[in-house]
Design a protein around this motif. Structure first.
Motif, mmCIF file in Angstrom:
data_model
loop_
_atom_site.group_PDB
_atom_site.id
_atom_site.type_symbol
_atom_site.label_atom_id
_atom_site.label_comp_id
_atom_site.label_asym_id
_atom_site.label_seq_id
_atom_site.Cartn_x
_atom_site.Cartn_y
_atom_site.Cartn_z
ATOM 1 N N GLY A 62 7.659 19.411 60.464
ATOM 2 C CA GLY A 62 7.049 18.750 59.320
ATOM 3 C C GLY A 62 8.030 18.449 58.225
ATOM 4 O O GLY A 62 9.202 18.819 58.285
ATOM 5 N N THR A 63 7.509 17.785 57.225
ATOM 6 C CA THR A 63 8.305 17.448 56.053
ATOM 7 C C THR A 63 8.165 18.546 55.011
ATOM 8 O O THR A 63 7.211 19.318 55.020
ATOM 9 C CB THR A 63 7.846 16.102 55.458
ATOM 10 N N ASP A 166 8.667 15.005 39.828
ATOM 11 C CA ASP A 166 8.213 13.651 39.509
ATOM 12 C C ASP A 166 8.519 12.679 40.634
ATOM 13 O O ASP A 166 9.628 12.635 41.151
ATOM 14 C CB ASP A 166 8.901 13.139 38.233
ATOM 15 N N GLY A 167 7.518 11.920 41.042
ATOM 16 C CA GLY A 167 7.720 10.875 42.042
ATOM 17 C C GLY A 167 7.735 11.348 43.474
ATOM 18 O O GLY A 167 7.944 10.560 44.395
ATOM 19 N N ALA A 168 7.490 12.633 43.725
ATOM 20 C CA ALA A 168 7.586 13.169 45.087
ATOM 21 C C ALA A 168 6.575 12.521 46.021
ATOM 22 O O ALA A 168 6.893 12.227 47.172
ATOM 23 C CB ALA A 168 7.405 14.686 45.076
ATOM 24 N N ALA A 169 5.354 12.278 45.556
ATOM 25 C CA ALA A 169 4.329 11.684 46.425
ATOM 26 C C ALA A 169 4.754 10.293 46.872
ATOM 27 O O ALA A 169 4.613 9.919 48.033
ATOM 28 C CB ALA A 169 2.985 11.634 45.709
ATOM 29 N N ARG A 170 5.289 9.507 45.970
ATOM 30 C CA ARG A 170 5.753 8.160 46.317
ATOM 31 C C ARG A 170 6.900 8.244 47.320
ATOM 32 O O ARG A 170 6.930 7.550 48.325
ATOM 33 C CB ARG A 170 6.199 7.408 45.057
ATOM 34 N N THR A 171 7.840 9.142 47.074
ATOM 35 C CA THR A 171 8.992 9.287 47.949
ATOM 36 C C THR A 171 8.559 9.738 49.344
ATOM 37 O O THR A 171 9.099 9.262 50.339
ATOM 38 C CB THR A 171 9.999 10.291 47.347
ATOM 39 N N TRP A 172 7.581 10.648 49.437
ATOM 40 C CA TRP A 172 7.109 11.098 50.749
ATOM 41 C C TRP A 172 6.555 9.909 51.535
ATOM 42 O O TRP A 172 6.902 9.726 52.696
ATOM 43 C CB TRP A 172 6.032 12.183 50.593
ATOM 44 N N ARG A 173 5.715 9.101 50.924
ATOM 45 C CA ARG A 173 5.146 7.939 51.619
ATOM 46 C C ARG A 173 6.243 7.007 52.116
ATOM 47 O O ARG A 173 6.152 6.452 53.206
ATOM 48 C CB ARG A 173 4.186 7.178 50.706
ATOM 49 N N GLU A 174 7.281 6.844 51.333
ATOM 50 C CA GLU A 174 8.377 5.946 51.695
ATOM 51 C C GLU A 174 9.266 6.529 52.792
ATOM 52 O O GLU A 174 9.860 5.779 53.561
ATOM 53 C CB GLU A 174 9.244 5.654 50.463
ATOM 54 N N VAL A 176 8.423 9.242 55.107
ATOM 55 C CA VAL A 176 7.829 10.028 56.186
ATOM 56 C C VAL A 176 8.153 9.467 57.567
ATOM 57 O O VAL A 176 8.400 10.239 58.502
ATOM 58 C CB VAL A 176 6.308 10.232 55.992
ATOM 59 N N ASP A 177 8.211 8.159 57.746
ATOM 60 C CA ASP A 177 8.502 7.620 59.071
ATOM 61 C C ASP A 177 9.930 7.960 59.503
ATOM 62 O O ASP A 177 10.161 8.348 60.651
ATOM 63 C CB ASP A 177 8.273 6.108 59.129
ATOM 64 N N GLY A 178 10.876 7.843 58.594
ATOM 65 C CA GLY A 178 12.252 8.225 58.908
ATOM 66 C C GLY A 178 12.360 9.701 59.227
ATOM 67 O O GLY A 178 13.077 10.114 60.150
ATOM 68 N N CYS A 179 11.627 10.535 58.479
ATOM 69 C CA CYS A 179 11.605 11.977 58.744
ATOM 70 C C CYS A 179 11.019 12.251 60.126
ATOM 71 O O CYS A 179 11.522 13.113 60.862
ATOM 72 C CB CYS A 179 10.783 12.698 57.689
ATOM 73 N N ALA A 180 9.955 11.538 60.485
ATOM 74 C CA ALA A 180 9.311 11.734 61.788
ATOM 75 C C ALA A 180 10.274 11.401 62.925
ATOM 76 O O ALA A 180 10.271 12.085 63.959
ATOM 77 C CB ALA A 180 8.047 10.884 61.881
ATOM 78 N N LYS A 181 11.090 10.382 62.762
ATOM 79 C CA LYS A 181 12.088 10.034 63.788
ATOM 80 C C LYS A 181 13.103 11.161 63.950
ATOM 81 O O LYS A 181 13.476 11.520 65.074
ATOM 82 C CB LYS A 181 12.798 8.732 63.421
ATOM 83 N N ILE A 182 13.559 11.715 62.851
ATOM 84 C CA ILE A 182 14.542 12.796 62.883
ATOM 85 C C ILE A 182 13.942 14.051 63.515
ATOM 86 O O ILE A 182 14.580 14.721 64.331
ATOM 87 C CB ILE A 182 15.093 13.070 61.470
ATOM 88 N N LEU A 183 12.704 14.379 63.168
ATOM 89 C CA LEU A 183 12.044 15.552 63.748
ATOM 90 C C LEU A 183 11.818 15.376 65.248
ATOM 91 O O LEU A 183 11.977 16.320 66.024
ATOM 92 C CB LEU A 183 10.727 15.834 63.027
ATOM 93 N N ALA A 184 11.465 14.170 65.676
ATOM 94 C CA ALA A 184 11.290 13.894 67.111
ATOM 95 C C ALA A 184 12.610 14.057 67.845
ATOM 96 O O ALA A 184 12.662 14.622 68.945
ATOM 97 C CB ALA A 184 10.715 12.503 67.315
ATOM 98 N N ALA A 185 13.687 13.586 67.244
ATOM 99 C CA ALA A 185 15.012 13.740 67.870
ATOM 100 C C ALA A 185 15.387 15.222 67.936
ATOM 101 O O ALA A 185 15.955 15.674 68.945
ATOM 102 C CB ALA A 185 16.058 12.954 67.078
ATOM 103 N N TRP A 186 15.074 15.983 66.894
ATOM 104 C CA TRP A 186 15.340 17.427 66.915
ATOM 105 C C TRP A 186 14.603 18.060 68.090
ATOM 106 O O TRP A 186 15.168 18.856 68.851
ATOM 107 C CB TRP A 186 14.909 18.069 65.595
ATOM 108 N N ALA A 187 13.318 17.734 68.254
ATOM 109 C CA ALA A 187 12.517 18.301 69.343
ATOM 110 C C ALA A 187 13.074 17.897 70.706
ATOM 111 O O ALA A 187 13.168 18.728 71.626
ATOM 112 C CB ALA A 187 11.063 17.860 69.213
ATOM 113 N N ASP A 188 13.476 16.654 70.853
ATOM 114 C CA ASP A 188 14.045 16.189 72.125
ATOM 115 C C ASP A 188 15.345 16.930 72.469
ATOM 116 O O ASP A 188 15.592 17.256 73.619
ATOM 117 C CB ASP A 188 14.325 14.677 72.079
ATOM 118 N N ASP A 189 16.155 17.207 71.456
ATOM 119 C CA ASP A 189 17.436 17.880 71.670
ATOM 120 C C ASP A 189 17.306 19.373 71.919
ATOM 121 O O ASP A 189 18.105 19.969 72.631
ATOM 122 C CB ASP A 189 18.354 17.673 70.467
ATOM 123 N N ARG A 190 16.323 20.021 71.314
ATOM 124 C CA ARG A 190 16.271 21.489 71.303
ATOM 125 C C ARG A 190 15.117 22.122 72.082
ATOM 126 O O ARG A 190 15.090 23.329 72.246
ATOM 127 C CB ARG A 190 16.251 21.979 69.873
#
Length: 191
Positions: A62-63, A166-174, A176-190
């Motif tokens: 997760g993020t 300040d601004g964390a909610a906006r930043t998360w929305r922007e 989250v997709d990039g974070c999801a790609k990185i987490l998927a790659a972590w899972a694939d590798d480990r």
């Protein structure tokens, strides 16, 4: 709660809060979507583990928000998790027992995660939490408690999506997709 795939004792169960965080996970491993927050996370995982069979381990992907500078954009396996929205000292004084004490995990890269049912968007709350933790999320502590209660090994892997405040909610929305790609790659590798 939504379970995608079949749980078997020979492979891990990936647990994520929302579909945005699971967007790039393949179908190789089962995925549990819990919903946001400690109650949703605990109820979902407890329901799945009660039905059986148990997975080889629970891996929460997760993020998380950074409580300190220099952590943004990194992926971290958490070493210690605590609840930040339960008043443990007052409860200990009232009842003589402890509730919600910090939990140390077997592995990890030394970081502490603070879990609570509020999105930390206030700089003062961020600074207060930074005295005890490095990152903040909304599910980790609950998932560790449930998995350990069922005797299932558990890991928390968090990718920092934003700096809490300040601004964390906006930043998360922007981000989250990039974070999801990185987490998927972590899972694939480990896993």
């Amino acid at each position: 709660m939504r379970l995608l795939g079949t749980i078997t004792p020979d492979r891990p169960l990936l647990v994520v809060a929302v579909r945005e965080e699971a967007a790039h996970l393949g179908e190789r491993l089962p995925v549990l979507l819990t919903g946001m927050g400690k109650i949703n996370a605990a109820a979902s995982l407890a329901t799945v583990l009660a039905r059986g069979p148990h997975p080889s381990e629970v891996v929460n992907l997760g993020t998380a928000g950074a409580l300190r500078p220099g952590l943004a954009g990194g992926t971290h396996e958490i070493a210690r998790v605590l609840q930040h929205d339960i008043d443990t000292p007052v409860l200990r004084e009232l009842t003589g027992r402890s509730y919600g004490e910090a939990i140390t995990l077997a592995d990890g890269d030394g970081l502490t995660l603070a879990t609570g049912d509020l999105f930390v968007s206030d700089p003062e709350a961020r600074d207060r939490l930074a005295r005890e933790a490095d990152l903040v999320d909304m599910e980790g502590y609950a998932l560790v408690t449930v998995a350990r209660g069922a005797g299932v090994p558990v890991r928390l892997v968090k990718h920092v999506s934003d700096e809490a405040g300040d601004g964390a909610a906006r930043t998360w929305r922007e981000s989250v997709d990039g974070c999801a790609k990185i987490l998927a790659a972590w899972a694939d590798d480990r896993l």
